[in-house]
Design a protein around this motif. Structure first.
Motif, PDB file in Angstrom:
ATOM      1  N   LEU A  18       1.011  -1.170  -0.098  1.00  0.00           N
ATOM      2  CA  LEU A  18       0.144   0.087   0.140  1.00  0.00           C
ATOM      3  C   LEU A  18       0.896   1.159   0.133  1.00  0.00           C
ATOM      4  N   SER A  19       2.130   1.246  -0.107  1.00  0.00           N
ATOM      5  CA  SER A  19       2.827   2.438  -0.194  1.00  0.00           C
ATOM      6  C   SER A  19       2.445   3.496  -1.333  1.00  0.00           C
ATOM      7  N   VAL A  20       2.622   4.749  -0.572  1.00  0.00           N
ATOM      8  CA  VAL A  20       2.160   5.789  -1.545  1.00  0.00           C
ATOM      9  C   VAL A  20       3.490   6.770  -1.504  1.00  0.00           C
ATOM     10  N   ALA A  21       3.725   7.202  -2.601  1.00  0.00           N
ATOM     11  CA  ALA A  21       5.149   8.166  -2.848  1.00  0.00           C
ATOM     12  C   ALA A  21       4.368   9.683  -2.507  1.00  0.00           C
ATOM     13  N   ALA A  22       4.505  10.208  -1.337  1.00  0.00           N
ATOM     14  CA  ALA A  22       4.073  11.378  -0.949  1.00  0.00           C
ATOM     15  C   ALA A  22       4.700  12.940  -1.522  1.00  0.00           C
ATOM     16  N   LEU A  23       5.912  12.542  -1.252  1.00  0.00           N
ATOM     17  CA  LEU A  23       6.848  13.627  -1.685  1.00  0.00           C
ATOM     18  C   LEU A  23       8.046  13.210  -2.807  1.00  0.00           C
ATOM     19  N   LYS A  24       8.311  13.887  -3.956  1.00  0.00           N
ATOM     20  CA  LYS A  24       9.193  13.555  -4.889  1.00  0.00           C
ATOM     21  C   LYS A  24      10.088  14.573  -5.134  1.00  0.00           C
ATOM     22  N   ASP A  25      11.338  14.114  -4.829  1.00  0.00           N
ATOM     23  CA  ASP A  25      12.302  15.168  -5.188  1.00  0.00           C
ATOM     24  C   ASP A  25      12.190  16.493  -4.873  1.00  0.00           C
ATOM     25  N   VAL A  26      11.780  16.781  -3.634  1.00  0.00           N
ATOM     26  CA  VAL A  26      11.437  18.165  -3.238  1.00  0.00           C
ATOM     27  C   VAL A  26      12.811  18.717  -2.884  1.00  0.00           C
ATOM     28  N   CYS A  27      13.069  19.901  -3.472  1.00  0.00           N
ATOM     29  CA  CYS A  27      14.339  20.884  -3.281  1.00  0.00           C
ATOM     30  C   CYS A  27      13.695  22.495  -3.053  1.00  0.00           C
ATOM     31  N   ILE A  28      13.677  22.842  -1.600  1.00  0.00           N
ATOM     32  CA  ILE A  28      13.069  24.200  -1.368  1.00  0.00           C
ATOM     33  C   ILE A  28      14.232  24.640  -0.277  1.00  0.00           C
ATOM     34  N   SER A  29      14.271  26.041  -0.358  1.00  0.00           N
ATOM     35  CA  SER A  29      14.970  26.630   0.676  1.00  0.00           C
ATOM     36  C   SER A  29      13.865  27.929   1.144  1.00  0.00           C
ATOM     37  N   ILE A  30      13.745  27.794   2.618  1.00  0.00           N
ATOM     38  CA  ILE A  30      12.970  28.721   3.258  1.00  0.00           C
ATOM     39  C   ILE A  30      14.018  29.720   3.891  1.00  0.00           C
ATOM     40  N   GLU A  31      14.103  30.977   3.374  1.00  0.00           N
ATOM     41  CA  GLU A  31      14.806  32.019   3.943  1.00  0.00           C
ATOM     42  C   GLU A  31      14.246  32.780   5.169  1.00  0.00           C
ATOM     43  N   ASP A  32      15.195  33.421   6.025  1.00  0.00           N
ATOM     44  CA  ASP A  32      14.540  33.982   7.225  1.00  0.00           C
ATOM     45  C   ASP A  32      13.317  34.917   6.928  1.00  0.00           C
ATOM     46  N   GLY A  33      12.334  35.433   7.491  1.00  0.00           N
ATOM     47  CA  GLY A  33      11.557  36.439   7.262  1.00  0.00           C
ATOM     48  C   GLY A  33      10.481  36.438   5.990  1.00  0.00           C
ATOM     49  N   GLN A  34      10.694  35.130   5.482  1.00  0.00           N
ATOM     50  CA  GLN A  34       9.658  35.030   4.197  1.00  0.00           C
ATOM     51  C   GLN A  34       8.443  34.544   4.553  1.00  0.00           C
ATOM     52  N   MET A 160       6.111  29.311  22.490  1.00  0.00           N
ATOM     53  CA  MET A 160       7.268  28.466  22.308  1.00  0.00           C
ATOM     54  C   MET A 160       8.436  29.436  21.698  1.00  0.00           C
ATOM     55  N   LYS A 161       8.012  30.553  21.313  1.00  0.00           N
ATOM     56  CA  LYS A 161       8.911  31.448  20.482  1.00  0.00           C
ATOM     57  C   LYS A 161       9.580  30.747  19.542  1.00  0.00           C
ATOM     58  N   PRO A 162       8.796  30.257  18.447  1.00  0.00           N
ATOM     59  CA  PRO A 162       9.468  29.542  17.311  1.00  0.00           C
ATOM     60  C   PRO A 162      10.020  30.711  16.427  1.00  0.00           C
ATOM     61  N   ASP A 163      10.778  30.411  15.552  1.00  0.00           N
ATOM     62  CA  ASP A 163      11.534  31.083  14.696  1.00  0.00           C
ATOM     63  C   ASP A 163      10.472  31.124  13.287  1.00  0.00           C
ATOM     64  N   VAL A 164      10.107  29.909  13.174  1.00  0.00           N
ATOM     65  CA  VAL A 164       9.269  29.678  11.952  1.00  0.00           C
ATOM     66  C   VAL A 164       7.876  29.063  12.374  1.00  0.00           C
ATOM     67  N   LEU A 165       6.815  29.705  11.891  1.00  0.00           N
ATOM     68  CA  LEU A 165       5.502  29.443  12.186  1.00  0.00           C
ATOM     69  C   LEU A 165       4.952  28.639  11.005  1.00  0.00           C
ATOM     70  N   VAL A 166       4.432  27.493  11.139  1.00  0.00           N
ATOM     71  CA  VAL A 166       3.999  26.836  10.000  1.00  0.00           C
ATOM     72  C   VAL A 166       2.491  26.531  10.141  1.00  0.00           C
ATOM     73  N   LEU A 189       0.587  39.674  12.583  1.00  0.00           N
ATOM     74  CA  LEU A 189       1.602  38.803  13.437  1.00  0.00           C
ATOM     75  C   LEU A 189       2.980  38.808  12.530  1.00  0.00           C
ATOM     76  N   ARG A 190       2.949  38.733  11.370  1.00  0.00           N
ATOM     77  CA  ARG A 190       4.144  38.733  10.716  1.00  0.00           C
ATOM     78  C   ARG A 190       4.776  40.170  10.526  1.00  0.00           C
ATOM     79  N   GLU A 191       3.838  41.099  10.597  1.00  0.00           N
ATOM     80  CA  GLU A 191       4.599  42.606  10.399  1.00  0.00           C
ATOM     81  C   GLU A 191       5.153  42.932  11.913  1.00  0.00           C
ATOM     82  N   LYS A 192       4.368  42.346  12.911  1.00  0.00           N
ATOM     83  CA  LYS A 192       4.765  42.803  14.155  1.00  0.00           C
ATOM     84  C   LYS A 192       6.160  42.030  14.512  1.00  0.00           C
ATOM     85  N   THR A 193       6.424  40.765  14.337  1.00  0.00           N
ATOM     86  CA  THR A 193       7.291  39.879  14.647  1.00  0.00           C
ATOM     87  C   THR A 193       8.599  39.560  13.495  1.00  0.00           C
ATOM     88  N   GLY A 194       8.247  39.895  12.294  1.00  0.00           N
ATOM     89  CA  GLY A 194       9.089  39.646  11.444  1.00  0.00           C
ATOM     90  C   GLY A 194       9.550  37.996  11.181  1.00  0.00           C
TER      91      GLY A 194
END
Ligand SMILES: Nc1ncnc2c1ncn2[C@@H]1O[C@H](COP(=O)(O)OP(=O)(O)OP(=O)(O)O)[C@@H](O)[C@H]1O
Length: 286
Positions: A18-34, A160-166, A189-194
């Motif tokens: 029953l295997s499911v390939a949910a992510l395939k060769d994902v390459c991304i960079s998330i920079e600070d403040g985006q 928890m004072k995260p640097d990244v909020l998902v 929130l983003r404007e206030k905290t960056g």
């Protein structure tokens, strides 16, 4: 650079029938403040992807770096990663369980082993950031409205004072007013905290007004990764994978086809208005 994914693959039930390939060769960079919108049709791999960002799921293959460190190194501090990359699940209010709002928001920082003073200070700050006043502190979270519950749940992660909020589908199940309120608050929130924010959504309309980068997922792969204007130029391709550009994009294309010499790149109502006024020779409205 905050988070970098290199050739990440993820298979649910690998080595089973029953295997499911949910992510395939994902390459991304998330920079600070985006402020990133992660968009895709249902089943495209968005939730699977975000659970890799804080190590809840481990890639079947590939590497993930947080601030340059490989999170799969055996001495990597996963607990710290979980507090630095705060993940707000779909319907986060289902995870509220304490007797009152304030105790619930204190839960995370208390678990980090912080002093009572620091814990309570963080809870106050987080609740203020999401617009929940002191009059709600002693109330049961279950007596709040849907939008308020969700804000309290977000405050629990912010404490928890995260640097990244998902945020995984933060508008799911809310009415249009609740949806606009929560998106407006996330943006504030983003404007206030960056802080760096990744907003998962099915809807281009929801994110178009807020984010400065859109990652489109399709069948486990990254289809587009660009600024919103550039992504929305691919109207036909987006439709082919069950997505739609924001309504303003369609209006601008219709006006152009009808003969108005208008730029079609507008992604918000304000940009559309300015583009139409410019095309009509009226200039920007004062
Ligand atoms: N626990 C699981 N076991 C097996 N397959 C799964 C599991 N969770 C997700 N999948 C499958 O992995 C693929 C990606 O799912 P995922 O939930 O990441 O997509 P999504 O884009 O977040 O969808 P949605 O918008 O509906 O939340 C889909 O084919 C899904 O059926």
């Amino acid at each position: 650079m905050a988070i970098k994914l290199e050739h990440v693959n993820y298979i649910y039930g690998a080595d089973t029938e029953l295997s499911v390939a949910a992510l395939k060769d994902v390459c991304i960079s998330i920079e600070d403040g985006q402020f990133i919108g992660l968009i895709g049709h249902t089943g495209s791999g968005k939730s699977t992807l975000v659970q890799h960002l804080n190590g809840l799921l481990k890639a079947t293959d590939g590497a993930i770096y947080y601030n340059g460190k490989n999170i799969y190194d055996k001495d990597y501090n996963m607990k710290e990663l979980r507090s630095k990359v705060g993940l707000v699940f779909q319907y986060p209010e289902h995870q509220l369980f304490e007797i009152d709002v304030f105790t619930d928001v204190c839960f995370g920082p208390k678990n980090l082993g912080l002093s009572r003073e620091e814990t309570e200070g963080r809870a106050r700050e987080a609740l203020e950031l999401v617009g929940i006043g002191e009059e709600y502190y002693q109330q049961s979270p279950f007596d709040l409205s849907g939008g308020q519950k969700r804000r309290v749940a977000i405050a629990g992660v912010l404490a928890m004072k995260p640097d990244v909020l998902v945020l995984d589908e933060p508008t799911a199940g809310l009415d249009p007013k609740g949806r606009d309120e929560i998106l407006g608050e996330i943006s504030e929130l983003r404007e206030k905290t960056g802080m760096t924010i990744v907003l998962v959504s099915h809807s281009m309309e929801d994110v178009a007004n807020y984010v400065n980068r859109i990652i489109v997922m399709n069948k486990g792969s990254v289809m587009y990764d660009d600024e919103p204007k550039k992504v929305f130029r691919h109207v036909k391709e987006l439709e082919a994978v069950g997505l739609a550009a924001p309504s303003v994009t369609y209006i601008m294309h219709t006006l152009k086809e009808a003969g108005l010499a208008v730029e079609t790149d507008a992604t918000t109502l304000t940009e559309a208005r300015d583009a139409i006024l410019a095309a009509c020779g009226c200039g920007k409205e004062k």
